[in-house]
Design a protein around this motif. Structure first.
Motif, short mmCIF file in Angstrom:
data_model
loop_
_atom_site.label_atom_id
_atom_site.label_comp_id
_atom_site.label_asym_id
_atom_site.label_seq_id
_atom_site.Cartn_x
_atom_site.Cartn_y
_atom_site.Cartn_z
N ILE A 64 0.84 -1.20 0.00
CA ILE A 64 0.00 0.00 0.00
C ILE A 64 0.87 1.25 0.00
CG2 ILE A 64 -1.66 1.34 1.36
CD1 ILE A 64 -2.78 -1.44 2.30
N LEU A 65 1.93 1.24 0.80
CA LEU A 65 2.85 2.38 0.87
C LEU A 65 3.49 2.63 -0.49
CD1 LEU A 65 4.12 4.39 2.91
CD2 LEU A 65 5.96 2.74 3.18
N LYS A 66 3.92 1.59 -1.16
CA LYS A 66 4.53 1.73 -2.48
C LYS A 66 3.51 2.27 -3.49
CE LYS A 66 8.32 -1.57 -2.17
NZ LYS A 66 8.94 -2.78 -2.72
N ALA A 67 2.27 1.80 -3.40
CA ALA A 67 1.23 2.28 -4.33
C ALA A 67 0.95 3.76 -4.09
CB ALA A 67 -0.04 1.45 -4.15
N LYS A 68 0.87 4.16 -2.82
CA LYS A 68 0.60 5.57 -2.51
C LYS A 68 1.77 6.46 -2.95
CE LYS A 68 -2.75 4.88 1.08
NZ LYS A 68 -3.75 5.79 1.53
N SER A 69 2.99 5.97 -2.77
CA SER A 69 4.15 6.77 -3.18
C SER A 69 4.18 6.92 -4.70
CB SER A 69 5.44 6.16 -2.67
OG SER A 69 5.74 4.96 -3.32
N LYS A 70 3.75 5.86 -5.39
CA LYS A 70 3.71 5.93 -6.86
C LYS A 70 2.68 6.98 -7.31
CE LYS A 70 3.94 2.90 -10.81
NZ LYS A 70 4.00 1.52 -11.27
N GLU A 71 1.54 7.03 -6.61
CA GLU A 71 0.53 8.05 -6.92
C GLU A 71 1.09 9.46 -6.73
OE1 GLU A 71 -2.91 7.49 -4.46
OE2 GLU A 71 -3.28 5.46 -5.21
N LEU A 72 1.93 9.62 -5.71
CA LEU A 72 2.52 10.92 -5.43
C LEU A 72 3.72 11.23 -6.33
CD1 LEU A 72 2.47 10.78 -1.53
CD2 LEU A 72 1.04 12.23 -2.99
N GLY A 73 4.22 10.20 -7.01
CA GLY A 73 5.35 10.40 -7.90
C GLY A 73 6.69 10.48 -7.18
N ILE A 74 6.77 9.87 -6.00
CA ILE A 74 8.03 9.84 -5.26
C ILE A 74 8.33 8.40 -4.85
CG2 ILE A 74 7.79 12.19 -4.37
CD1 ILE A 74 6.99 11.00 -1.68
N GLY A 75 9.56 8.14 -4.50
CA GLY A 75 9.94 6.81 -4.04
C GLY A 75 9.35 6.52 -2.67
N TYR A 76 9.11 5.25 -2.40
CA TYR A 76 8.48 4.91 -1.13
C TYR A 76 9.39 5.21 0.06
CZ TYR A 76 11.11 0.50 -0.71
OH TYR A 76 12.09 -0.44 -0.57
N GLN A 77 10.72 5.11 -0.13
CA GLN A 77 11.63 5.45 0.98
C GLN A 77 11.57 6.95 1.29
OE1 GLN A 77 15.35 3.79 -0.35
NE2 GLN A 77 14.90 1.80 0.58
N ASN A 78 11.46 7.76 0.24
CA ASN A 78 11.31 9.21 0.46
C ASN A 78 10.01 9.52 1.17
OD1 ASN A 78 13.76 9.81 -0.72
ND2 ASN A 78 12.88 10.13 -2.74
N LEU A 79 8.95 8.78 0.85
CA LEU A 79 7.67 8.98 1.52
C LEU A 79 7.79 8.62 3.00
CD1 LEU A 79 4.65 9.60 1.56
CD2 LEU A 79 4.23 7.26 0.77
N ILE A 80 8.47 7.53 3.30
CA ILE A 80 8.67 7.13 4.70
C ILE A 80 9.48 8.20 5.44
CG2 ILE A 80 9.77 5.44 6.23
CD1 ILE A 80 9.13 3.33 4.01
N GLN A 81 10.55 8.69 4.80
CA GLN A 81 11.36 9.75 5.42
C GLN A 81 10.54 10.99 5.70
OE1 GLN A 81 14.71 10.63 2.91
NE2 GLN A 81 15.74 8.70 3.35
N ALA A 82 9.69 11.38 4.75
CA ALA A 82 8.85 12.57 4.93
C ALA A 82 7.86 12.37 6.07
CB ALA A 82 8.12 12.90 3.63
N LEU A 83 7.26 11.19 6.14
CA LEU A 83 6.31 10.91 7.22
C LEU A 83 6.98 10.96 8.58
CD1 LEU A 83 4.33 7.98 5.56
CD2 LEU A 83 3.43 10.24 6.13
N VAL A 84 8.14 10.34 8.70
CA VAL A 84 8.86 10.34 9.98
C VAL A 84 9.28 11.76 10.34
CG1 VAL A 84 10.97 9.58 11.14
CG2 VAL A 84 9.62 7.95 9.81
N HIS A 85 9.81 12.50 9.36
CA HIS A 85 10.25 13.87 9.62
C HIS A 85 9.08 14.74 10.09
CE1 HIS A 85 12.67 17.48 9.24
NE2 HIS A 85 11.70 18.02 8.54
N ASN A 86 7.96 14.63 9.42
CA ASN A 86 6.79 15.44 9.80
C ASN A 86 6.24 15.03 11.16
OD1 ASN A 86 6.74 17.20 7.60
ND2 ASN A 86 5.68 15.71 6.34
#
Length: 96
Positions: A64-86
């Motif tokens: 699900i995380l990979k699918a959502k990151s693909k929708e956003l046009g970013i890598g899933y690791q970058n999405l995880i980093q952004a979530l943790v940072h926020n």
């Protein structure tokens, strides 16, 4: 696009007015003061280093995380980093 208003403290405002009036003169630092600033800079830089870590996700959560990151046009690791940072900054609240 909105521009943020810069708020200066008293010392910063005085320094800015001195610079704008052409009254500011640089004073050389002694070795101890220079060393202290260098140590502060090294510490600040070290805080921004990236460290590799391992984290385990369930297969379905990762998919699900990979699918959502693909929708956003970013890598899933970058999405995880952004979530943790926020979360760390307090922009995201965790509800359990």
């Amino acid at each position: 696009m909105k521009t943020k208003k810069i708020v200066l403290d008293t010392e910063e405002a005085e320094l800015l007015s001195e610079i704008e009036a052409g009254e500011w003169h640089e004073k050389p630092m002694d070795e101890q003061e220079l060393s202290a600033y260098q140590n502060h800079a090294k510490y600040t830089k070290a805080l921004n280093e990236k460290r590799q870590t391992t984290i385990r996700f369930s297969v379905s959560d990762l998919a699900i995380l990979k699918a959502k990151s693909k929708e956003l046009g970013i890598g899933y690791q970058n999405l995880i980093q952004a979530l943790v940072h926020n979360y760390v900054k307090g922009d995201i609240k965790l509800e359990m």
